[in-house]
Design a protein around this motif. Structure first.
Motif, PDB file in Angstrom:
ATOM      1  N   THR A  83       0.849  -1.188   0.000  1.00  0.00           N
ATOM      2  CA  THR A  83       0.000   0.000   0.000  1.00  0.00           C
ATOM      3  C   THR A  83       0.886   1.240   0.000  1.00  0.00           C
ATOM      4  N   PHE A  84       0.610   2.157  -0.907  1.00  0.00           N
ATOM      5  CA  PHE A  84       1.388   3.387  -1.045  1.00  0.00           C
ATOM      6  C   PHE A  84       0.481   4.578  -0.754  1.00  0.00           C
ATOM      7  N   ILE A  85       1.067   5.609  -0.144  1.00  0.00           N
ATOM      8  CA  ILE A  85       0.320   6.804   0.248  1.00  0.00           C
ATOM      9  C   ILE A  85       0.546   7.876  -0.822  1.00  0.00           C
ATOM     10  N   LEU A  86      -0.542   8.314  -1.433  1.00  0.00           N
ATOM     11  CA  LEU A  86      -0.488   9.355  -2.461  1.00  0.00           C
ATOM     12  C   LEU A  86      -0.994  10.652  -1.860  1.00  0.00           C
ATOM     13  N   GLU A  87      -0.134  11.668  -1.847  1.00  0.00           N
ATOM     14  CA  GLU A  87      -0.499  12.962  -1.273  1.00  0.00           C
ATOM     15  C   GLU A  87      -1.093  13.845  -2.362  1.00  0.00           C
ATOM     16  N   ALA A  88      -2.322  14.344  -2.123  1.00  0.00           N
ATOM     17  CA  ALA A  88      -3.031  15.152  -3.103  1.00  0.00           C
ATOM     18  C   ALA A  88      -3.663  16.347  -2.416  1.00  0.00           C
ATOM     19  N   GLN A  89      -3.968  17.366  -3.210  1.00  0.00           N
ATOM     20  CA  GLN A  89      -4.705  18.530  -2.728  1.00  0.00           C
ATOM     21  C   GLN A  89      -6.181  18.313  -3.051  1.00  0.00           C
ATOM     22  N   GLY A  90      -6.879  17.622  -2.174  1.00  0.00           N
ATOM     23  CA  GLY A  90      -8.285  17.331  -2.408  1.00  0.00           C
ATOM     24  C   GLY A  90      -8.455  15.945  -3.013  1.00  0.00           C
ATOM     25  N   LEU A  91      -9.610  15.332  -2.714  1.00  0.00           N
ATOM     26  CA  LEU A  91      -9.868  13.970  -3.177  1.00  0.00           C
ATOM     27  C   LEU A  91     -10.338  13.941  -4.613  1.00  0.00           C
ATOM     28  N   VAL A 123      -3.898  -3.137 -11.693  1.00  0.00           N
ATOM     29  CA  VAL A 123      -2.952  -3.824 -10.814  1.00  0.00           C
ATOM     30  C   VAL A 123      -3.266  -3.596  -9.338  1.00  0.00           C
ATOM     31  N   GLY A 124      -4.351  -2.918  -9.028  1.00  0.00           N
ATOM     32  CA  GLY A 124      -4.695  -2.671  -7.629  1.00  0.00           C
ATOM     33  C   GLY A 124      -5.949  -1.848  -7.533  1.00  0.00           C
ATOM     34  N   ARG A 125      -6.191  -1.289  -6.368  1.00  0.00           N
ATOM     35  CA  ARG A 125      -7.393  -0.518  -6.119  1.00  0.00           C
ATOM     36  C   ARG A 125      -7.122   0.504  -5.035  1.00  0.00           C
ATOM     37  N   ILE A 126      -8.013   1.480  -4.922  1.00  0.00           N
ATOM     38  CA  ILE A 126      -7.932   2.505  -3.883  1.00  0.00           C
ATOM     39  C   ILE A 126      -8.649   1.982  -2.641  1.00  0.00           C
ATOM     40  N   LEU A 127      -7.930   1.935  -1.530  1.00  0.00           N
ATOM     41  CA  LEU A 127      -8.515   1.438  -0.293  1.00  0.00           C
ATOM     42  C   LEU A 127      -9.252   2.510   0.487  1.00  0.00           C
ATOM     43  N   GLY A 128      -8.995   3.752   0.196  1.00  0.00           N
ATOM     44  CA  GLY A 128      -9.661   4.835   0.909  1.00  0.00           C
ATOM     45  C   GLY A 128      -8.773   6.060   0.971  1.00  0.00           C
ATOM     46  N   ALA A 129      -9.251   7.085   1.642  1.00  0.00           N
ATOM     47  CA  ALA A 129      -8.505   8.338   1.781  1.00  0.00           C
ATOM     48  C   ALA A 129      -8.839   8.973   3.111  1.00  0.00           C
ATOM     49  N   GLU A 130      -7.904   9.768   3.599  1.00  0.00           N
ATOM     50  CA  GLU A 130      -8.101  10.475   4.857  1.00  0.00           C
ATOM     51  C   GLU A 130      -7.328  11.788   4.812  1.00  0.00           C
ATOM     52  N   TYR A 131      -7.829  12.763   5.551  1.00  0.00           N
ATOM     53  CA  TYR A 131      -7.185  14.072   5.599  1.00  0.00           C
ATOM     54  C   TYR A 131      -6.182  14.111   6.737  1.00  0.00           C
ATOM     55  N   GLU A 132      -4.943  14.535   6.426  1.00  0.00           N
ATOM     56  CA  GLU A 132      -3.885  14.625   7.414  1.00  0.00           C
ATOM     57  C   GLU A 132      -3.725  16.084   7.833  1.00  0.00           C
ATOM     58  N   GLU A 133      -4.086  16.353   9.062  1.00  0.00           N
ATOM     59  CA  GLU A 133      -4.070  17.721   9.565  1.00  0.00           C
ATOM     60  C   GLU A 133      -2.656  18.283   9.613  1.00  0.00           C
ATOM     61  N   ALA A 134      -1.680  17.464   9.957  1.00  0.00           N
ATOM     62  CA  ALA A 134      -0.298  17.953  10.087  1.00  0.00           C
ATOM     63  C   ALA A 134       0.272  18.387   8.740  1.00  0.00           C
ATOM     64  N   ARG A 135       0.009  17.605   7.698  1.00  0.00           N
ATOM     65  CA  ARG A 135       0.556  17.915   6.373  1.00  0.00           C
ATOM     66  C   ARG A 135      -0.367  18.803   5.537  1.00  0.00           C
ATOM     67  N   ARG A 136      -1.600  18.981   5.984  1.00  0.00           N
ATOM     68  CA  ARG A 136      -2.596  19.753   5.248  1.00  0.00           C
ATOM     69  C   ARG A 136      -2.813  19.188   3.847  1.00  0.00           C
ATOM     70  N   THR A 137      -2.797  17.870   3.736  1.00  0.00           N
ATOM     71  CA  THR A 137      -3.009  17.202   2.461  1.00  0.00           C
ATOM     72  C   THR A 137      -3.963  16.033   2.655  1.00  0.00           C
ATOM     73  N   THR A 138      -4.488  15.518   1.543  1.00  0.00           N
ATOM     74  CA  THR A 138      -5.330  14.329   1.545  1.00  0.00           C
ATOM     75  C   THR A 138      -4.477  13.126   1.189  1.00  0.00           C
ATOM     76  N   ALA A 139      -4.441  12.136   2.055  1.00  0.00           N
ATOM     77  CA  ALA A 139      -3.647  10.922   1.849  1.00  0.00           C
ATOM     78  C   ALA A 139      -4.534   9.842   1.240  1.00  0.00           C
ATOM     79  N   VAL A 140      -4.229   9.469  -0.006  1.00  0.00           N
ATOM     80  CA  VAL A 140      -4.971   8.427  -0.712  1.00  0.00           C
ATOM     81  C   VAL A 140      -4.178   7.128  -0.600  1.00  0.00           C
ATOM     82  N   HIS A 141      -4.811   6.076  -0.111  1.00  0.00           N
ATOM     83  CA  HIS A 141      -4.160   4.787   0.071  1.00  0.00           C
ATOM     84  C   HIS A 141      -4.387   3.935  -1.183  1.00  0.00           C
ATOM     85  N   ALA A 142      -3.307   3.730  -1.948  1.00  0.00           N
ATOM     86  CA  ALA A 142      -3.370   2.956  -3.187  1.00  0.00           C
ATOM     87  C   ALA A 142      -2.717   1.593  -2.962  1.00  0.00           C
ATOM     88  N   PHE A 143      -3.460   0.537  -3.211  1.00  0.00           N
ATOM     89  CA  PHE A 143      -2.963  -0.827  -3.021  1.00  0.00           C
ATOM     90  C   PHE A 143      -2.587  -1.424  -4.371  1.00  0.00           C
TER      91      PHE A 143
END
Length: 549
Positions: free
Chosen positions: A164-172, A188-208
């Motif tokens: 699983t890799f974390i993709l940092e984006a500005q908005g989902l 080759v995979g799928r998106i497992l979900g996303a969450e907002y990281e307050e410390a980085r001020r970015t949206t972390a997309v979990h790509a499997f």
């Protein structure tokens, strides 16, 4: 016949007998009780042995949820909504759900429930047709039957072996849980979900990514939002591509790994930047591109990362970054543009020194960075390195990264528009009203002067004077010929006298005469007379006007 005889006769008649009909037995009468028993048995088996029982989930809003809406886990139906009510305080929606027995072990305190509304972001075209449903993500903890639903989908656990890799984006954006991850068009995979990281001020997309393709994700890999139509308007015409029907319905995530210097395999949980387009991702990719910077004097007009960098119409790289910077020393703004150039496009080795040497020579000969513009679409369409400067007037500045000088003015359509803007600005700065006032005043004065009677009389006198002068000039031209001839004869006589006097020079000492001085005076007199004759021949008007200064 007497009444007694009639009564006896009636007694002799046979008495009526009742007919008894025995109905035949029919089995259809037992259909209703049998069905009732069968349904009761099904419900007992269904919910007694295979059912998980009822649970209660509280949501802030129903958001289109209805009775008999399904509960899905990884796309499979695992429950059904039985009833929807409102709590006593009118603050929450209470949903009673009947779960399958297969989910009994998942009904724990750590289990999450959320509502999935129909839409492309909820699973493509299938998400629209499936309607609203309740999603479930099993968790750990003590067993419970009362849950609190959440407003967004959580990050799911990987379904199989992989990374699983974390993709940092500005908005989902349009990324949804379950969206595909593709490599060269293969899922080759799928998106497992996303969450907002307050410390980085970015949206972390979990790509499997599944185990088979994890080696293709390296340290220099770039991820971007795929899908949609890519429309390109170039010299070759209008081209469209880059998307399939599936990607139009459900936008996937794609990644690319450079062939040159790909780096080591990425570890599980490695963070990457999620770019908005393939062009921006390739422009930021490492490998054969060497970074340079240029500063354009004017506005860049829509220049963005990923736009091409060309030399003589051939693409040699891409724009990596465009920024705006304030310069306190001059209180001005400048636009540093980072560009990447692939040395292989110039048939050069992948070496910074060799590339710098080649560009330094080209810049010295007049190469400058200019903004390429389109005749159809407004704004800048790329950066072009062209020979537009005077040789020897600029150099490649060897900083980190090196600075390629930009042209002082735009070229092509951009230069023409800039020139028109400058001309328009100058016209706008002209005192048009003041000039018009002066012109009206001058016109009025000229009108007054032309209509003055004294001027008309003076012009008539001038015409008469010119006529008299012309008559005198005609007479002078007729008489100047004999005068000039007489002067020539006098000059000839003077020269003859000078020759005779020269003969007497030999006898001068004997006769005690200063003949040398006499000869000199006669020679000068002859020269003066000849010069006067020639001047009068060329300028006959000198008799009236005198000799010019």
């Amino acid at each position: 016949m007497s009444e007694y005889d009639q009564h006896e006769e009636r007694r002799k008649e046979p008495a009526p007998e009742a007919k008894v009909h025995l109905a035949k037995w029919s089995p259809w009468i037992w259909i209703v009780p049998v069905l009732a028993v069968f349904i009761a048995g099904y419900l007992v088996v269904r919910y007694g042995f295979f059912g998980g029982g009822d649970i209660t989930v509280r949501f802030a809003e129903a958001r289109g949820l209805d009775r008999y809406s399904p509960v899905r886990f990884r796309g499979a139906k695992v429950g059904t909504v039985q009833k929807i009510t409102i709590d006593d305080q009118l603050k929450q929606v209470v949903v009673r759900i009947s779960m399958d027995a297969s989910m009994n072990h998942a009904l724990n305190k750590g289990t999450h429930f959320w509502i999935v509304e129909p839409g492309l972001e909820g699973g493509g075209l299938g998400g629209i047709l499936s309607g609203t449903y309740v999603g479930i993500a099993p968790g750990e903890g003590e067993e419970t039957r009362d849950f609190k639903g959440q407003e967004y989908a959580p990050v799911l656990t990987p379904p199989e072996a992989g990374k699983t890799f974390i993709l940092e984006a500005q908005g989902l954006g349009s990324i949804a849980v379950g969206a595909p991850v593709q490599f060269q068009g293969i899922r080759v995979g799928r998106i497992l979900g996303a969450e907002y990281e307050e410390a980085r001020r970015t949206t972390a997309v979990h790509a499997f990514v599944v185990q088979r393709f994890v080696d293709h994700v390296r340290q220099t890999t770039r991820f971007w939002r795929a899908g949609g139509l890519n429309i390109s308007l170039t010299g070759g015409g209008l081209s469209m591509g880059g998307a399939s029907l599936a990607s139009l319905i459900n936008a996937p995530i794609e990644f690319y790994t450079p062939e040159v210097l790909p780096g080591l395999p990425a570890a599980n949980g490695t963070r990457f930047i999620l770019y908005e387009s393939q062009a921006a991702a390739e422009a930021a990719a490492g490998g054969p591109q060497l970074t340079y910077i240029t500063f354009f004097p004017g506005p860049v007009k829509g220049l963005m990362p990923g736009t091409p960098v060309q030399m003589k119409g051939v693409q040699v790289g891409r724009v990596q970054d465009v920024r705006l910077r304030y310069v306190p020393a001059t209180a001005s703004l400048e636009t540093p543009v980072m560009i990447g150039i692939d040395p292989r496009k110039l048939q050069l080795p992948l070496d910074r020194a060799a590339m710098n040497d080649a560009l330094a020579k080209l810049v010295y000969k007049g190469m400058r960075a200019t903004l390429a513009s389109s005749l159809v679409l407004p704004g800048a369409s790329g950066v072009s390195l062209e020979m537009v400067g005077r040789p020897g007037t600029a150099h490649l500045v060897m900083t980190e990264p090196p600075i390629i000088p930009a042209a002082s003015g735009g070229t092509g359509i951009e230069g023409a528009l800039s020139s028109l803007n400058q001309v328009a600005a100058r016209i706008q700065n002209l005192p048009i009203e003041e000039i018009a006032g002066h012109m009206r005043s001058a016109a009025a004065r000229m009108d007054t002067l032309v209509s003055d009677p004294a001027l008309r009389e003076s012009l008539q006198r001038l015409n008469r004077s010119l006529a008299e002068i012309e008559k005198v000039a005609v007479v002078t031209r007729e008489n100047i010929g004999p005068i000039a001839q007489s002067l020539r004869n006098a000059a000839t006589a003077a020269e003859a006298a000078a020759g005779r006097a020269q003969q007497l020079v030999a006898t001068a000492p004997a006769q005690n005469y200063d003949l040398g001085a006499l000869i000199k005076e006669l020679t000068r007199a002859a020269e003066a007379v000849r010069a006067l004759a020639e001047y009068l021949t060329e300028n006959p008007d000198a008799v009236l006007k005198g000799r010019g200064k």
